[in-house]
Motif scaffolding. Sequence first.
Motif, PDB file in Angstrom:
ATOM      1  N   PHE A 199       0.943  -1.194   0.094  1.00 54.43           N
ATOM      2  CA  PHE A 199      -0.042  -0.203  -0.003  1.00 54.43           C
ATOM      3  C   PHE A 199       0.833   1.276  -0.021  1.00 54.43           C
ATOM      4  O   PHE A 199       1.979   1.172   0.382  1.00 54.43           O
ATOM      5  N   ASP A 200       0.287   2.334  -0.513  1.00 56.66           N
ATOM      6  CA  ASP A 200       1.072   3.565  -0.700  1.00 56.66           C
ATOM      7  C   ASP A 200       0.681   4.625   0.785  1.00 56.66           C
ATOM      8  O   ASP A 200      -0.517   4.950   0.851  1.00 56.66           O
ATOM      9  N   PHE A 201       1.566   4.466   1.501  1.00 52.37           N
ATOM     10  CA  PHE A 201       1.375   5.249   3.029  1.00 52.37           C
ATOM     11  C   PHE A 201       1.991   6.835   2.724  1.00 52.37           C
ATOM     12  O   PHE A 201       1.469   7.695   3.680  1.00 52.37           O
ATOM     13  N   ALA A 258      -3.261  12.301   9.292  1.00 55.88           N
ATOM     14  CA  ALA A 258      -4.467  12.421  10.019  1.00 55.88           C
ATOM     15  C   ALA A 258      -5.032  13.955  10.412  1.00 55.88           C
ATOM     16  O   ALA A 258      -6.239  14.019  10.391  1.00 55.88           O
ATOM     17  N   GLN A 259      -4.246  14.786  10.010  1.00 56.38           N
ATOM     18  CA  GLN A 259      -4.590  15.945  10.154  1.00 56.38           C
ATOM     19  C   GLN A 259      -5.796  16.421   8.859  1.00 56.38           C
ATOM     20  O   GLN A 259      -6.601  17.554   9.506  1.00 56.38           O
ATOM     21  N   ASN A 287     -21.447   9.778   5.763  1.00 58.18           N
ATOM     22  CA  ASN A 287     -20.640  10.760   4.772  1.00 58.18           C
ATOM     23  C   ASN A 287     -19.435  11.093   5.218  1.00 58.18           C
ATOM     24  O   ASN A 287     -19.240  11.446   6.175  1.00 58.18           O
ATOM     25  N   LEU A 288     -18.511  10.550   4.031  1.00 60.84           N
ATOM     26  CA  LEU A 288     -17.229  11.099   4.483  1.00 60.84           C
ATOM     27  C   LEU A 288     -16.541  11.959   3.530  1.00 60.84           C
ATOM     28  O   LEU A 288     -17.009  12.116   2.462  1.00 60.84           O
ATOM     29  N   PRO A 289     -15.320  12.763   3.990  1.00 61.27           N
ATOM     30  CA  PRO A 289     -14.994  13.916   3.181  1.00 61.27           C
ATOM     31  C   PRO A 289     -14.582  13.291   1.845  1.00 61.27           C
ATOM     32  O   PRO A 289     -14.134  12.260   1.733  1.00 61.27           O
ATOM     33  N   SER A 290     -14.728  14.028   0.798  1.00 60.23           N
ATOM     34  CA  SER A 290     -14.431  13.773  -0.346  1.00 60.23           C
ATOM     35  C   SER A 290     -12.988  13.292  -0.631  1.00 60.23           C
ATOM     36  O   SER A 290     -12.515  12.649  -1.584  1.00 60.23           O
ATOM     37  N   ILE A 291     -12.037  14.242   0.057  1.00 50.56           N
ATOM     38  CA  ILE A 291     -10.503  13.597   0.005  1.00 50.56           C
ATOM     39  C   ILE A 291     -10.184  12.419   0.525  1.00 50.56           C
ATOM     40  O   ILE A 291      -9.246  11.507   0.078  1.00 50.56           O
ATOM     41  N   PHE A 292     -11.294  11.689   1.222  1.00 55.84           N
ATOM     42  CA  PHE A 292     -11.080  10.385   1.921  1.00 55.84           C
ATOM     43  C   PHE A 292     -10.848   9.349   0.550  1.00 55.84           C
ATOM     44  O   PHE A 292     -10.241   8.554   0.525  1.00 55.84           O
ATOM     45  N   GLY A 293     -11.950   9.564  -0.274  1.00 55.95           N
ATOM     46  CA  GLY A 293     -11.974   8.767  -1.457  1.00 55.95           C
ATOM     47  C   GLY A 293     -10.591   8.846  -2.164  1.00 55.95           C
ATOM     48  O   GLY A 293     -10.242   7.822  -2.809  1.00 55.95           O
ATOM     49  N   GLU A 294     -10.439  10.002  -2.378  1.00 54.16           N
ATOM     50  CA  GLU A 294      -9.095  10.132  -3.187  1.00 54.16           C
ATOM     51  C   GLU A 294      -7.897   9.775  -2.638  1.00 54.16           C
ATOM     52  O   GLU A 294      -6.998   9.087  -3.387  1.00 54.16           O
ATOM     53  N   ASP A 295      -7.782   9.623  -1.395  1.00 51.95           N
ATOM     54  CA  ASP A 295      -6.537   9.073  -0.530  1.00 51.95           C
ATOM     55  C   ASP A 295      -6.681   7.652  -0.693  1.00 51.95           C
ATOM     56  O   ASP A 295      -5.626   6.971  -0.950  1.00 51.95           O
ATOM     57  N   CYS A 296      -7.923   7.053  -0.487  1.00 53.19           N
ATOM     58  CA  CYS A 296      -8.085   5.375  -0.759  1.00 53.19           C
ATOM     59  C   CYS A 296      -7.539   4.957  -2.154  1.00 53.19           C
ATOM     60  O   CYS A 296      -6.866   4.073  -2.303  1.00 53.19           O
ATOM     61  N   MET A 297      -7.891   6.039  -3.206  1.00 52.73           N
ATOM     62  CA  MET A 297      -7.414   5.555  -4.553  1.00 52.73           C
ATOM     63  C   MET A 297      -6.012   5.582  -4.639  1.00 52.73           C
ATOM     64  O   MET A 297      -5.429   4.460  -5.180  1.00 52.73           O
ATOM     65  N   ARG A 298      -5.318   6.498  -4.196  1.00 47.41           N
ATOM     66  CA  ARG A 298      -3.762   6.307  -4.141  1.00 47.41           C
ATOM     67  C   ARG A 298      -3.272   5.287  -3.106  1.00 47.41           C
ATOM     68  O   ARG A 298      -2.373   4.472  -3.633  1.00 47.41           O
ATOM     69  N   PHE A 299      -3.995   5.072  -1.982  1.00 49.19           N
ATOM     70  CA  PHE A 299      -3.432   3.913  -1.026  1.00 49.19           C
ATOM     71  C   PHE A 299      -3.533   2.721  -1.483  1.00 49.19           C
ATOM     72  O   PHE A 299      -2.601   1.833  -1.464  1.00 49.19           O
TER      73      PHE A 299
END
Length: 492
Positions: free
Chosen positions: A67-69, A74-75, A96-108
């Motif tokens: 995975f890509d850490f 956390a901030q 409902n989670l922040p849209s940035i969460f999905g973007e982070d998971c895509m990279r992760f």
Amino acid sequence: MKTCLNIQESLDPIKLFFFSEFQTKEFKEFTRLKIRKLSPYQFYHVLAWLLENIKDDALLSNLDVLFDFSDLDAQKYNPSKVHSFPLYEEPNEGPNLPSIFGEDCMRFYHMDYSTIKLVSEESKTLDRVNRFQLYFKSRKAIKSPKLDYERLLNLMSLDERLCFPVYSFPDEDSAPFYGHALNFLKSRVSSEASSLEYTLTDELRKEGEKIKKLFVGARRDELPYVLMDGSALLLPLLVGFENWKRLVIDALKQKQLFNLLKTKLLFSLQELQEVIGEEYFQDLTTNVHGRSLIVKNRETGINTLKSISSPLVHSSKFVNWLKKLKASDLKVAIKKEIELVPQNQVIISKKGSQVKLKKAILEFFGYLKIGIDDEKERTLESFLYRNFSFEAEDTIDFSKRTVSNYGYRPLSFIPSKHAKDFTKLLLYLSDKNYLLSSKTHIVRMLDEDIHEKNGKDGFSYSSLIRIPSDEHHLFPNTEVRRRIRSILKIDD
């Protein structure tokens, strides 16, 4: 098969790293880059394999290879921070989670591109014929990844870097990142194989339509030369059997080319069977996903759904017809292919399945010692496909529950002494509301579809309608009834 769909030898170097006792910095970086270049489809499969075959300590110490850490912070998810939230066309029942969460998971999870986009990029250099073959073989080879989510959840929970809280909106409830991230992965994996197969099928149809225009749009004097082209190899997969015959006859009317073109087409039919590795040909440009007709049943008033797909035709039917064709036969009229749906459709309840019904009937035949070979099994599928439709339900995809269309094949192998047993089986399923049609309707269907006038097959209306209601369950005994209830999940 192209690289981004290969889940065999192309993944061996990655698997080797996790077994190795000498995981040097260079070896680790090499493996990380290999994983980074995988398609999502490959990544899910290699992750599933590792979870099944590699020990916990070897996986836990190398989670940052899988995975890509690098972009996790956390901030970003501080509840006091202003967030944008994804929009949903339908009401969202979950958090409902922040849209940035999905973007982070895509990279992760290394999901920068969808698998189908990578397939499209890799196939750009191929000609249309080879591209069509790639899509054809790929969609047949797609497998759904089987991940051990419980083990993965446990491993991720042991890495402190993944334990920071992510807050949902509007309640500001929190859960660890790894929990939300695993749910994100689950949703992607669960839809990957089916969406990939669907998209590959759609790309197959598009390529097929382009190739088909070369033949369907050709003038009659051009047609013999067009059929000499290499793309003519695919013609039985682009048009139905009757349309294929019509094109062949039009081309062979130039009699000076008759023998040459006939020989070429016979070789093409043999080659096509070897290329696709299948005995049956099907028009893959018409109703490639199958289409459905919704019709209100006159008897019950229930909306029924009938799937329509192009028939599967055995390659020998093409070959035998062409071998027998003589120059003197070229004036023969070719019938137009028309889709006919029998009037007396038996309704399967929305919880039911043609596929499971076929399995139950085969169990019934086996108990009665009625020998079933491949041809008889396809005849049974033909019978179920043309005579049984589903109770319509917008939220259910019935395509996976529908048997294949092998065209019309008469169901004539049931011995007359077992005609009433077979009828009782269907009437029993009607009593149990697995089938929603009445006794009269079912008997009428059997009479019209199976019974031959003045025949002694046992399926006449006058004979079957006399079966007493209290004998529907006797087909013929408790043992086979128990097995069929189990297959169809019918409570007694």
